[in-house]
Design a protein around this motif. Structure first.
Motif, short mmCIF file in Angstrom:
data_model
loop_
_atom_site.label_atom_id
_atom_site.label_comp_id
_atom_site.label_asym_id
_atom_site.label_seq_id
_atom_site.Cartn_x
_atom_site.Cartn_y
_atom_site.Cartn_z
N GLU A 52 -35.18 -15.74 -0.60
CA GLU A 52 -34.11 -15.88 -1.56
C GLU A 52 -33.23 -14.65 -1.50
OE1 GLU A 52 -35.96 -16.42 -5.28
OE2 GLU A 52 -36.77 -18.38 -4.82
N GLN A 53 -31.98 -14.78 -1.91
CA GLN A 53 -31.09 -13.63 -1.90
C GLN A 53 -31.48 -12.64 -2.98
OE1 GLN A 53 -28.59 -12.87 0.27
NE2 GLN A 53 -29.55 -14.53 1.41
N ALA A 54 -31.61 -11.39 -2.58
CA ALA A 54 -31.92 -10.30 -3.51
C ALA A 54 -31.61 -9.02 -2.78
CB ALA A 54 -33.39 -10.32 -3.94
N THR A 55 -31.51 -7.93 -3.51
CA THR A 55 -31.34 -6.63 -2.87
C THR A 55 -32.59 -5.83 -3.08
OG1 THR A 55 -30.33 -5.77 -4.88
CG2 THR A 55 -28.85 -6.58 -3.18
N SER A 56 -32.82 -4.91 -2.16
CA SER A 56 -34.02 -4.07 -2.24
C SER A 56 -33.65 -2.75 -2.88
CB SER A 56 -34.57 -3.83 -0.84
OG SER A 56 -35.65 -2.96 -0.90
N ALA A 57 -34.19 -2.52 -4.06
CA ALA A 57 -33.81 -1.33 -4.81
C ALA A 57 -34.55 -0.11 -4.33
CB ALA A 57 -34.08 -1.53 -6.30
N ALA A 58 -33.87 1.00 -4.34
CA ALA A 58 -34.49 2.25 -3.95
C ALA A 58 -35.37 2.79 -5.05
CB ALA A 58 -33.40 3.27 -3.63
N PRO A 59 -36.41 3.54 -4.68
CA PRO A 59 -37.31 4.09 -5.69
C PRO A 59 -36.59 5.02 -6.64
CG PRO A 59 -38.30 4.22 -3.52
CD PRO A 59 -36.87 3.81 -3.34
N ALA A 60 -36.95 4.93 -7.89
CA ALA A 60 -36.43 5.87 -8.88
C ALA A 60 -37.46 6.91 -9.20
CB ALA A 60 -36.04 5.14 -10.15
N GLY A 61 -38.58 6.84 -8.55
CA GLY A 61 -39.57 7.88 -8.78
C GLY A 61 -40.71 7.45 -9.64
N GLY A 62 -40.85 6.16 -9.84
CA GLY A 62 -42.02 5.74 -10.61
C GLY A 62 -41.95 6.18 -12.03
N GLU A 63 -42.88 7.03 -12.44
CA GLU A 63 -42.94 7.44 -13.82
C GLU A 63 -41.75 8.34 -14.18
OE1 GLU A 63 -47.00 7.96 -15.75
OE2 GLU A 63 -47.29 8.76 -13.75
N THR A 64 -41.29 8.23 -15.41
CA THR A 64 -40.21 9.08 -15.85
C THR A 64 -40.76 10.44 -16.23
OG1 THR A 64 -40.45 8.17 -18.08
CG2 THR A 64 -38.75 7.23 -16.67
N TYR A 78 -32.12 3.59 1.72
CA TYR A 78 -31.38 2.63 0.91
C TYR A 78 -29.91 3.03 0.86
CZ TYR A 78 -36.14 1.72 -0.45
OH TYR A 78 -37.49 1.46 -0.42
N ASP A 79 -29.03 2.05 0.95
CA ASP A 79 -27.61 2.34 0.91
C ASP A 79 -27.09 2.26 -0.52
OD1 ASP A 79 -27.26 -0.36 0.32
OD2 ASP A 79 -26.36 -0.87 2.25
N LYS A 80 -25.78 2.34 -0.68
CA LYS A 80 -25.19 2.36 -2.01
C LYS A 80 -25.38 1.06 -2.76
CE LYS A 80 -20.55 1.16 -0.30
NZ LYS A 80 -20.51 -0.19 -0.91
N ASP A 81 -25.69 -0.03 -2.03
CA ASP A 81 -25.98 -1.30 -2.67
C ASP A 81 -27.47 -1.54 -2.83
OD1 ASP A 81 -23.22 -2.09 -2.82
OD2 ASP A 81 -23.29 -2.50 -0.66
N LEU A 82 -28.25 -0.48 -2.56
CA LEU A 82 -29.71 -0.51 -2.68
C LEU A 82 -30.35 -1.51 -1.73
CD1 LEU A 82 -30.09 -0.12 -6.55
CD2 LEU A 82 -30.30 1.63 -4.78
N LYS A 83 -29.74 -1.64 -0.56
CA LYS A 83 -30.32 -2.46 0.50
C LYS A 83 -31.00 -1.54 1.52
CE LYS A 83 -26.84 -6.10 -0.02
NZ LYS A 83 -25.69 -6.80 0.60
N THR A 84 -32.02 -2.06 2.17
CA THR A 84 -32.76 -1.29 3.16
C THR A 84 -31.99 -1.26 4.47
OG1 THR A 84 -34.80 -2.04 2.14
CG2 THR A 84 -34.98 -1.02 4.30
N VAL A 85 -31.77 -0.06 5.00
CA VAL A 85 -31.02 0.10 6.24
C VAL A 85 -31.75 1.10 7.13
CG1 VAL A 85 -28.80 -0.46 5.18
CG2 VAL A 85 -29.57 1.92 5.22
N PRO A 86 -31.43 1.14 8.44
CA PRO A 86 -32.09 2.08 9.34
C PRO A 86 -31.85 3.54 8.93
CG PRO A 86 -30.98 0.37 10.59
CD PRO A 86 -30.54 0.21 9.16
N ALA A 87 -32.86 4.37 9.18
CA ALA A 87 -32.75 5.81 8.92
C ALA A 87 -33.28 6.54 10.16
CB ALA A 87 -33.49 6.18 7.66
#
Length: 600
Positions: A39-51, A119-128
Motif C-alpha cells: 500500500e502507499q505509505a512513506t517511511s518515516a525517519a527515526p525521531a530517537g525513540g524515547e523523548t 531518509y529524505d525530506k519526505d521521509l522516504k528511504t533513499v540510498p546513502a
C-alpha cells in the motif's frame, strides 16, 4: 545480565505499508522482491525513540578541562556557522551509536554518521552509503552495494566490514543498547542476544561467525534473514547501523564516545569538539563525504539549561535557532519581530505520565486508573504548556496508522478518580506511601509545571505529591533501568517509522527494554502483538494491533497525556531548512542540515 526473551517476530506485513513507496523513492536503488505487493505509505525517519528530559546546564566558557577536540579541529569555528540551542537542553547520556535511544543523543549522531540508507525530506528511504540494494525472491536475503571510494571523515577507507562491525556491536550481549532487538531478524541474532555473559562467553565467537551478515568484499554486504523482511533497507538507516570506527572504539574503552577524536564518522559533518563543561558540541563540514561538503562551514549545538536564558541568547544574536519554553510562546506570538521568526508544525511524539509499575503504589492498576482520571489534560496543556501540545487519550498519534480517534477512556473525572483510589484501598489517599514526582530540574520553568501537577492531584484526588527535581542527564539514565525508574515522571515515544509495529511491539511487548524499564507486562498484549507481527492480511493485522493498543490503554501502563508539536524560533537569514514531523530536537535534522545556508 538480564536479557529479553527473543521471540519470532515476523513482520512480513510491513511490506504492505512500506515497501513499494520506499523502493519508488530510491530511484531504482532497490529491487522489489518477486511477488510482493504494498500500500502507499512513506517511511518515516527515526525521531530517537524515547523523548529526552528537557533542559540541561547553561552554557559556560568553552575550553574547559572536559573539552575534547578531534585532530585538526580549531575549537570554535569562524565563518559560515549555524548556531543551535539544542531544544531539549539536556546533555546526551551517550553518543555511542549502538547504545543510543533518546532523541537528544540521536540528533547529534545523525550529523556525524550515516547508515547504508537514509531518509529524505519526505521521509522516504533513499540510498546513502549504499548506492543500491536487492532482495531475493522471498525477502530472506538482502545485498547492499556500497558507493565507490567511500571514506571516513579522516580520509581512511570505509568498507562493508565497518557496517558488519556495527551489527556485531549492536547485538553484543555485554552491554546491550535499547535497540539491540531491532536486528532480531538477522539469522543467528537471537542466539547472540540471548547469550548469558559471562556464563556462555566462550560461545560468542562461533555465534558471531554464524551470524547472517557478511562482507563478501569491500563494497558488498549481504544479510541472511531468518524470515521475510522486505523493510530491512529502512532499518538500515537507523543509528544502530552507523559504522563507528572499531579500532577507536576498542582503544577508547567504555566511554570512547566522549572524546571527539574517536568520533570519526561518515556523515556530512564531523564532530570537532565535545565540551561537556561548556555545554557545547561542535561540528565541521566533512570534506570526505560522498555527497560533497555541506553548504555551511560548521554547526554548533549548545545545551542551555534555562530556556529563558536560551531565548535571551537568541534575541542577542548568540544563537540562530532555539525551541522556546512553552511559557514564552504567547509572548513570542504577540511580538512584532519574533512572531515572524516563530515556526510551528506537527510533531511525531506522544507525551505521557509514566509510572514504575514494579513498585507500590503504581503496581496497583486501580491506583494508576485513579491518577489517569485525576489528570486534567486540557488544563495542563492550556496552562502549563501554553497549547504547544495537543491533549490525547490514546497512544498512537494522529496521522499515523493505528490512531484510535474513538478512544475516550480515562478523561478527566475527579469523581471516578477518587472512586478508583478507594477501590485500590486508599480512600482519600490514606495509606499511600510517599509519592515523588520526578522531573528535570535544569529548566527552572519545569518547577512550576511540577507544582501544577502537585496541585492538580491534591484537588482531584486529595493526594499529596512531593516534587523531586533531578538533573536532566541523571534522569535520563534513571529511566534506563527499572531499579532506578522514578515512581512517576514525564516520558513519551517518537515515531521511528509509520507503522503500528513501531509504536506497539517495539515499546510495549514485555521482551523489550522499554517495557522492562517501566515494568510493564501483559501476556495478552504480548500474544496479540506476536500475532500481528506475523499476520500478512492487512485488515487482520490492523485489528490485532488495535486490540493490543486498547489493552495498553486499559492497563494505564502509562497515562497518555498529549501529542507534540515542533516549534522553533529561526533567524530569517537561516535558509534551506527541510522540516519533517521527526524534527524532535533540531529543525531539519533528518536531512543532516546539508543544504542549510546563512544569508546575512
Amino acid at each position: 545480565m538480564k536479557k529479553p526473551n527473543q521471540r519470532n517476530r515476523l513482520i512480513f506485513a510491513l511490506l504492505l505499508a512500506l515497501l513499494l513507496p520506499i523502493l519508488a523513492a530510491c530511484g531504482g536503488g532497490g529491487e522489489t522482491p518477486a511477488g510482493s505487493t504494498g500500500e502507499q505509505a512513506t517511511s518515516a525517519a527515526p525521531a530517537g525513540g524515547e523523548t529526552a528530559a528537557t533542559a540541561e546546564p547553561a552554557a559556560t566558557a568553552a575550553g574547559s578541562a572536559d573539552a575534547t577536540a578531534a585532530p585538526g579541529a580549531g575549537g570554535g569555528s569562524a565563518g559560515n556557522v549555524l548556531r543551535v540551542a539544542a531544544s531539549t537542553g539536556t546533555w546526551p547520556d551517550t553518543l555511542d551509536p549502538q547504545k543510543a535511544s533518546f532523541s537528544n543523543e540521536i540528533a547529534v549522531l545523525q550529523l556525524n554518521y550515516e547508515g547504508l540508507t537514509r531518509y529524505d525530506k519526505d521521509l522516504k528511504t533513499v540510498p546513502a552509503a549504499a548506492e543500491k540494494w536487492e532482495y531475493n525472491s522471498d525477502a530472506t536475503q538482502v545485498t547492499f552495494h556500497l558507493r565507490d571510494g567511500l571514506k571516513y571523515s579522516d580520509g581512511s577507507p570505509l568498507t562493508a566490514q565497518d557496517f558488519v562491525n556495527a551489527v556485531y556491536r549492536t547485538l553484543d550481549p555485554h552491554s546491550p543498547g535499547d535497540y539491540q532487538t531491532s536486528l532480531f531478524m538477522i539469522k543467528g541474532a537471537d542466539a547472540i542476544i540471548n547469550t548469558e555473559v559471562p556464563t556462555d562467553e566462550a560461545k560468542l565467537p562461533d555465534l558471531q561467525k554464524a551470524l547472517g551478515v557478511k562482507a563478501t568484499d569491500d563494497k558488498t554486504i549481504t544479510f541472511d534473514l531468518a524470515q521475510p523482511t522486505p523493510y530491512f533497507h529502512t532499518l538500515a538507516a537507523i543509528w544502530v547501523m552507523y559504522p563507528a570506527k572499531q579500532d577507536l572504539v576498542s582503544k577508547g574503552g567504555e566511554t570512547w564516545y566522549e572524546d571527539a577524536a574517536n568520533q570519526i564518522g561518515n556523515g556530512p559533518w564531523q564532530i570537532s569538539s565535545i565540551d561537556k563543561s561548556g555545554n557545547k558540541i561542535e561540528f565541521k563540514a566533512n570534506e570526505n563525504y560522498w555527497g560533497g561538503k555541506p553548504k555551511l562551514d560548521a554547526v554548533e549545538y549548545t545545551y542551555i539549561q534555562d530556556l529563558t536564558v536560551a531565548l535571551q541568547a537568541y534575541k542577542n544574536g548568540e544563537v540562530d535557532i532555539m525551541a522556546p519554553d512553552p511559557n514564552d510562546v504567547p509572548t513570542i506570538k504577540s511580538d512584532a519581530t519574533l512572531s515572524k521568526e516563530y515556526t510551528e508544525y506537527a510533531g511525531a511524539c506522544t507525551s505521557t505520565v509514566s509510572f514504575n509499575l514494579s513498585k507500590p503504589p503504581f503496581n496497583n492498576p486501580k491506583v494508576r486508573e485513579a491518577f489517569a482520571y485525576g489528570f486534567d489534560r486540557d488544563g495542563y496543556v492550556r496552562d502549563a504548556l501554553k497549547d504547544t501540545e495537543i491533549p490525547t487519550l490514546t497512544w498512537i498519534p494522529p496521522g499515523y496508522p493505528g490512531y484510535d480517534k474513538a478512544e475516550n477512556r480515562f478523561g478527566y473525572d475527579p469523581a471516578k478518580a477518587k472512586a478508583a483510589l478507594a477501590e485500590a484501598g486508599f480512600a482519600d489517599g490514606k495509606g499511600l506511601p510517599e509519592i515523588k514526582y520526578t522531573y528535570n530540574s535544569n529548566n527552572p520553568a519545569n518547577q512550576a509545571r511540577a507544582e501544577y501537577i502537585v496541585q492538580m492531584y491534591q484537588k482531584s484526588l486529595g493526594v499529596t505529591i512531593v516534587p523531586d527535581p533531578v538533573e536532566g542527564t541523571t534522569l535520563t539514565a534513571m529511566r534506563k533501568s527499572n531499579e532506578t525508574y522514578p515512581m512517576i515522571t514525564t516520558a513519551g515515544w517518537c515515531a521511528d517509522y509509520p507503522d503500528q509495529q513501531d509504536w506497539l511491539s517495539i515499546y510495549w511487548h514485555s521482551s523489550t527494554s522499554f517495557a522492562r524499564d517501566t515494568g510493564y507486562k501483559n501476556a495478552d498484549v504480548d500474544k496479540l502483538l506476536e500475532q500481528a507481527d506475523v499476520e500478512t492480511d492487512a485488515a487482520k493485522r490492523t485489528q490485532l494491533y488495535d486490540q493490543a493498543q486498547k489493552l495498553v490503554i486499559a492497563d494505564v501502563g502509562e497515562m497518555m497525556r498529549s501529542n507534540t508539536k515542533n516549534y522553533y524560533l529561526i533567524k530569517p537569514y537561516v535558509k534551506g531548512l527541510e522540516f519533517t514531523p521527526q524534527d524532535s530536537d533540531v529543525p531539519g535534522q533528518q536531512t543532516g542540515l546539508f543544504n542549510v545556508t546563512i544569508e546575512k
